[in-house]
Design a protein around this motif. Sequence first.
Motif: not given
Length: 263
Positions: A210-221
Motif C-alpha cells: 500500500a505504501v509502495a502504491d501511494l508512493t508511485a502515485a505521488v511520483l507520477a504527479a
Amino acid sequence: MTTGDAAPGLPADESGVRYDLDGPVATVTLSRPEVLNAQTPAMWAELSNISRKLPGDVRVVIVRGAGRSFSAGLDLSVARGEGDSSLVKLSQLSPDECADRIAGFQSAFTWLRNPSIVTIAAVQGHAIGAGFQLALNCDMRVLADDARFSMAEVTLGLVPDLGGTKRLTELVGPSRALEICLTGRRIPADEALALGLATAVVPVADLDGAVADLTAAVLAADRGAVAEIKALLAGAGQRSYDEQDRAEREAQTRRLRDLTETE
C-alpha cells in the motif's frame, strides 16, 4: 539502492536509525526493534542529520519502524537516567536553555513537513507518544490494521512537545484532540481512519504494498504541482477565504510560468 551514513561517529545500529535511498525515494527506518523502537536523543540527532543530507532529487520520504511496532515512544531508560537529555537534567537548565534543547529535539520531526517532499508514515503496531508525533509530522499515514496510536505524555506528567499538537488538532478538531491528549488512550486503526488520523488502513501483510502504491502515485504527479499543492493545503487553516483564493491564484500563476518555460 544505497544506504546512507549515520551521524558522524555513530554507525546506523548505534544511532538506532537506518537511512536508505532508492532514486527519488528515501526510507527512514527506526531500527531498535528489541525495544519496540523506543526513541532516544541519539535517534533524534540522526533524524535531523538525515534532513540535512537528503539529495535534492528526493521527492518522497517513507518513515517506518523495524519489527512489529512503529515506535513505543520515548525510551524511559534515557528519560529517567542521568544523561544530559534526561528529564532531571533538562529540568535543571534555565528556561531558555531547556526550550532551546527541546527545539533541537523538535527539528528531528518538523522537517517532515517540508513542502518540497511528501512524507508517508508506514505504521504497524504501536505508535505511542513520540512515535505518534513522528507519524503526525508526516503528510500521510498508512496504517496496518494492528496499529495503535496513543498520545501518552500525560501519563508522565508531560505535554506533547515534538510538533504533534497542531497537526492533531487540525485533523480531529480541538475537542477530540484534547480528549486524546488528556486520556492517553490507545486509538485502534479503525477509529484512526474514522477520525481522519489515517490515510488508509490495510492488513499487516499489505502495508508495504500500500505504501509502495501511494508512493508511485505521488511520483507520477508533476513535482512542482505537488509542492505547490502541499503548501496551499498546509497554509489553508491560517488563511481567510480571500487569502486562500489569492494563494491559489499566485500558485497557479507560478505553475503556468514554469510549465511554459519547460516546453
